[in-house]
Design a protein around this motif. Structure first.
Motif, PDB file in Angstrom:
ATOM      1  N   GLU A   1       0.818  -1.211   0.000  1.00  0.00           N
ATOM      2  CA  GLU A   1       0.000   0.000   0.000  1.00  0.00           C
ATOM      3  C   GLU A   1       0.856   1.266   0.000  1.00  0.00           C
ATOM      4  OE1 GLU A   1      -2.439   2.014   3.384  1.00  0.00           O
ATOM      5  OE2 GLU A   1      -3.604   0.335   2.622  1.00  0.00           O
ATOM      6  N   ALA A   2       2.091   1.190   0.481  1.00  0.00           N
ATOM      7  CA  ALA A   2       2.901   2.385   0.651  1.00  0.00           C
ATOM      8  C   ALA A   2       3.242   3.072  -0.665  1.00  0.00           C
ATOM      9  CB  ALA A   2       4.178   2.039   1.404  1.00  0.00           C
ATOM     10  N   SER A   3       3.466   2.308  -1.706  1.00  0.00           N
ATOM     11  CA  SER A   3       3.844   2.877  -2.999  1.00  0.00           C
ATOM     12  C   SER A   3       3.020   2.210  -4.087  1.00  0.00           C
ATOM     13  CB  SER A   3       5.335   2.659  -3.250  1.00  0.00           C
ATOM     14  OG  SER A   3       5.698   3.153  -4.510  1.00  0.00           O
ATOM     15  N   MET A   4       2.253   3.005  -4.811  1.00  0.00           N
ATOM     16  CA  MET A   4       1.381   2.454  -5.840  1.00  0.00           C
ATOM     17  C   MET A   4       1.215   3.427  -6.994  1.00  0.00           C
ATOM     18  SD  MET A   4      -1.743   0.825  -3.634  1.00  0.00           S
ATOM     19  CE  MET A   4      -2.629   0.515  -5.112  1.00  0.00           C
ATOM     20  N   LYS A   5       0.911   2.853  -8.157  1.00  0.00           N
ATOM     21  CA  LYS A   5       0.527   3.655  -9.318  1.00  0.00           C
ATOM     22  C   LYS A   5      -0.949   3.370  -9.566  1.00  0.00           C
ATOM     23  CE  LYS A   5       1.699   4.903 -13.999  1.00  0.00           C
ATOM     24  NZ  LYS A   5       2.689   4.730 -15.060  1.00  0.00           N
TER      25      LYS A   5
ATOM     26  N   ASP B   1       3.187   6.957  -0.908  1.00  0.00           N
ATOM     27  CA  ASP B   1       3.784   7.365  -2.177  1.00  0.00           C
ATOM     28  C   ASP B   1       2.937   6.815  -3.316  1.00  0.00           C
ATOM     29  OD1 ASP B   1       5.532   8.249  -4.137  1.00  0.00           O
ATOM     30  OD2 ASP B   1       6.827   6.489  -3.974  1.00  0.00           O
ATOM     31  N   TRP B   2       1.805   7.439  -3.529  1.00  0.00           N
ATOM     32  CA  TRP B   2       0.891   7.010  -4.574  1.00  0.00           C
ATOM     33  C   TRP B   2       0.941   8.001  -5.722  1.00  0.00           C
ATOM     34  CZ3 TRP B   2      -4.434   5.406  -2.084  1.00  0.00           C
ATOM     35  CH2 TRP B   2      -4.229   4.307  -1.254  1.00  0.00           C
ATOM     36  N   SER B   3       1.222   7.497  -6.911  1.00  0.00           N
ATOM     37  CA  SER B   3       1.092   8.355  -8.086  1.00  0.00           C
ATOM     38  C   SER B   3      -0.279   8.071  -8.676  1.00  0.00           C
ATOM     39  CB  SER B   3       2.200   8.069  -9.101  1.00  0.00           C
ATOM     40  OG  SER B   3       2.061   6.793  -9.666  1.00  0.00           O
ATOM     41  N   THR B   4      -0.919   9.098  -9.162  1.00  0.00           N
ATOM     42  CA  THR B   4      -2.250   8.952  -9.745  1.00  0.00           C
ATOM     43  C   THR B   4      -2.248   9.575 -11.124  1.00  0.00           C
ATOM     44  OG1 THR B   4      -3.028  10.993  -8.694  1.00  0.00           O
ATOM     45  CG2 THR B   4      -3.437   8.922  -7.508  1.00  0.00           C
ATOM     46  N   VAL B   5      -2.855   8.882 -12.053  1.00  0.00           N
ATOM     47  CA  VAL B   5      -2.968   9.351 -13.429  1.00  0.00           C
ATOM     48  C   VAL B   5      -4.436   9.265 -13.803  1.00  0.00           C
ATOM     49  CG1 VAL B   5      -2.263   8.957 -15.816  1.00  0.00           C
ATOM     50  CG2 VAL B   5      -0.674   8.442 -13.956  1.00  0.00           C
ATOM     51  N   ALA B   6      -4.945  10.302 -14.436  1.00  0.00           N
ATOM     52  CA  ALA B   6      -6.357  10.343 -14.794  1.00  0.00           C
ATOM     53  C   ALA B   6      -6.535  10.358 -16.302  1.00  0.00           C
ATOM     54  CB  ALA B   6      -7.006  11.580 -14.188  1.00  0.00           C
TER      55      ALA B   6
ATOM     56  N   SER C   1      -9.145   8.638 -19.823  1.00  0.00           N
ATOM     57  CA  SER C   1     -10.185   7.762 -20.359  1.00  0.00           C
ATOM     58  C   SER C   1      -9.697   6.312 -20.343  1.00  0.00           C
ATOM     59  CB  SER C   1     -10.535   8.188 -21.784  1.00  0.00           C
ATOM     60  OG  SER C   1      -9.430   7.941 -22.633  1.00  0.00           O
ATOM     61  N   ASP C   2     -10.458   5.436 -20.955  1.00  0.00           N
ATOM     62  CA  ASP C   2     -10.121   4.015 -20.923  1.00  0.00           C
ATOM     63  C   ASP C   2      -8.822   3.674 -21.660  1.00  0.00           C
ATOM     64  OD1 ASP C   2     -11.086   4.392 -23.469  1.00  0.00           O
ATOM     65  OD2 ASP C   2     -12.670   2.897 -23.315  1.00  0.00           O
ATOM     66  N   ARG C   3      -8.261   4.591 -22.391  1.00  0.00           N
ATOM     67  CA  ARG C   3      -6.970   4.356 -23.054  1.00  0.00           C
ATOM     68  C   ARG C   3      -5.811   4.308 -22.062  1.00  0.00           C
ATOM     69  NH1 ARG C   3      -8.256   8.755 -27.461  1.00  0.00           N
ATOM     70  NH2 ARG C   3      -9.080   9.605 -25.558  1.00  0.00           N
ATOM     71  N   LEU C   4      -6.067   4.752 -20.851  1.00  0.00           N
ATOM     72  CA  LEU C   4      -5.012   4.744 -19.830  1.00  0.00           C
ATOM     73  C   LEU C   4      -4.405   3.363 -19.619  1.00  0.00           C
ATOM     74  CD1 LEU C   4      -6.302   6.943 -16.876  1.00  0.00           C
ATOM     75  CD2 LEU C   4      -4.342   7.356 -18.319  1.00  0.00           C
ATOM     76  N   ILE C   5      -5.225   2.347 -19.695  1.00  0.00           N
ATOM     77  CA  ILE C   5      -4.751   0.993 -19.417  1.00  0.00           C
ATOM     78  C   ILE C   5      -3.636   0.616 -20.385  1.00  0.00           C
ATOM     79  CG2 ILE C   5      -5.405  -1.446 -19.323  1.00  0.00           C
ATOM     80  CD1 ILE C   5      -8.213  -0.485 -18.506  1.00  0.00           C
ATOM     81  N   ARG C   6      -3.801   0.947 -21.642  1.00  0.00           N
ATOM     82  CA  ARG C   6      -2.757   0.647 -22.643  1.00  0.00           C
ATOM     83  C   ARG C   6      -1.504   1.452 -22.381  1.00  0.00           C
ATOM     84  NH1 ARG C   6      -6.922   1.324 -27.091  1.00  0.00           N
ATOM     85  NH2 ARG C   6      -6.350   3.451 -26.655  1.00  0.00           N
ATOM     86  N   ASP C   7      -1.669   2.690 -21.966  1.00  0.00           N
ATOM     87  CA  ASP C   7      -0.524   3.578 -21.792  1.00  0.00           C
ATOM     88  C   ASP C   7       0.239   3.350 -20.489  1.00  0.00           C
ATOM     89  OD1 ASP C   7      -1.304   4.699 -24.187  1.00  0.00           O
ATOM     90  OD2 ASP C   7      -2.346   6.392 -23.256  1.00  0.00           O
ATOM     91  N   HIS C   8      -0.383   2.654 -19.533  1.00  0.00           N
ATOM     92  CA  HIS C   8       0.235   2.442 -18.218  1.00  0.00           C
ATOM     93  C   HIS C   8       0.107   0.978 -17.794  1.00  0.00           C
ATOM     94  CE1 HIS C   8       0.738   6.751 -17.579  1.00  0.00           C
ATOM     95  NE2 HIS C   8      -0.429   6.879 -18.164  1.00  0.00           N
ATOM     96  N   PRO C   9       0.817   0.087 -18.482  1.00  0.00           N
ATOM     97  CA  PRO C   9       0.699  -1.338 -18.154  1.00  0.00           C
ATOM     98  C   PRO C   9       1.256  -1.693 -16.773  1.00  0.00           C
ATOM     99  CG  PRO C   9       2.460  -0.986 -19.735  1.00  0.00           C
ATOM    100  CD  PRO C   9       1.762   0.332 -19.566  1.00  0.00           C
ATOM    101  N   ASP C  10       1.986  -0.773 -16.169  1.00  0.00           N
ATOM    102  CA  ASP C  10       2.589  -1.019 -14.855  1.00  0.00           C
ATOM    103  C   ASP C  10       1.705  -0.568 -13.695  1.00  0.00           C
ATOM    104  OD1 ASP C  10       2.874   1.641 -15.656  1.00  0.00           O
ATOM    105  OD2 ASP C  10       4.741   1.902 -14.539  1.00  0.00           O
TER     106      ASP C  10
ATOM    107  N   SER D   1      -8.419  -6.449 -20.266  1.00  0.00           N
ATOM    108  CA  SER D   1      -7.433  -5.760 -21.107  1.00  0.00           C
ATOM    109  C   SER D   1      -6.045  -6.378 -21.028  1.00  0.00           C
ATOM    110  CB  SER D   1      -7.345  -4.293 -20.685  1.00  0.00           C
ATOM    111  OG  SER D   1      -6.777  -4.212 -19.379  1.00  0.00           O
ATOM    112  N   GLY D   2      -5.843  -7.276 -20.088  1.00  0.00           N
ATOM    113  CA  GLY D   2      -4.523  -7.873 -19.915  1.00  0.00           C
ATOM    114  C   GLY D   2      -3.684  -7.173 -18.862  1.00  0.00           C
ATOM    115  N   SER D   3      -4.208  -6.129 -18.267  1.00  0.00           N
ATOM    116  CA  SER D   3      -3.490  -5.412 -17.218  1.00  0.00           C
ATOM    117  C   SER D   3      -3.387  -6.284 -15.970  1.00  0.00           C
ATOM    118  CB  SER D   3      -4.243  -4.124 -16.865  1.00  0.00           C
ATOM    119  OG  SER D   3      -3.658  -3.504 -15.748  1.00  0.00           O
ATOM    120  N   ARG D   4      -2.277  -6.167 -15.272  1.00  0.00           N
ATOM    121  CA  ARG D   4      -2.091  -6.913 -14.026  1.00  0.00           C
ATOM    122  C   ARG D   4      -2.718  -6.181 -12.836  1.00  0.00           C
ATOM    123  NH1 ARG D   4       1.442  -4.550 -10.699  1.00  0.00           N
ATOM    124  NH2 ARG D   4       2.962  -3.095 -11.510  1.00  0.00           N
ATOM    125  N   ALA D   5      -3.231  -4.989 -13.080  1.00  0.00           N
ATOM    126  CA  ALA D   5      -3.795  -4.148 -12.025  1.00  0.00           C
ATOM    127  C   ALA D   5      -5.084  -4.730 -11.469  1.00  0.00           C
ATOM    128  CB  ALA D   5      -4.069  -2.741 -12.566  1.00  0.00           C
TER     129      ALA D   5
END
Length: 105
Positions: free
Chosen positions: A3-7, A35-40, A42-51, A71-75
């Motif tokens: 939980e301490a560090s996440m995207k 240490d959470w980074s957040t990115v906002a 549309s649904d294209r985010l999944i392709r752009d942020h596979p990590d 989508s194949g994301s590990r998230a």
């Protein structure tokens, strides 16, 4: 996933309202020492942020959750509560996300 560090990706239809949610969640997490980074966007985010570790979907995307999960994301994926838009400082959203990560939601 710790939980301490996440995207975290916050997704809505066009990416406008998710930007506010992502900013508020990041600030609340930072205030809590996370240490959470957040990115906002549309649904294209999944392709752009596979990590990504976690994908938060706006409530209006609940009917697309299964499709987006495939989508194949590990998230991990979660549909946010409808009142998330009224959370002006991100504290309720942070509490909800932490409960989700513990399996309490």
């Amino acid at each position: 996933m710790g939980e301490a560090s996440m995207k975290i990706l916050v997704m809505c239809g066009a990416g406008a309202s998710s930007t506010f949610i992502a900013q508020r969640l990041r600030r609340a997490a930072e205030a809590a020492g996370l240490d959470w980074s957040t990115v906002a966007g549309s649904d294209r985010l999944i392709r752009d942020h596979p990590d990504a570790d976690l994908v938060l979907l706006g409530p209006h995307l609940a009917d697309r959750a299964a499709e987006l999960r495939s989508s194949g994301s590990r998230a991990r994926f979660a549909v946010l509560e409808p009142d998330v838009y009224a959370d002006l400082d991100g504290s309720r959203t942070l509490h909800w996300v932490r409960a989700f990560l513990r399996g309490a939601v």
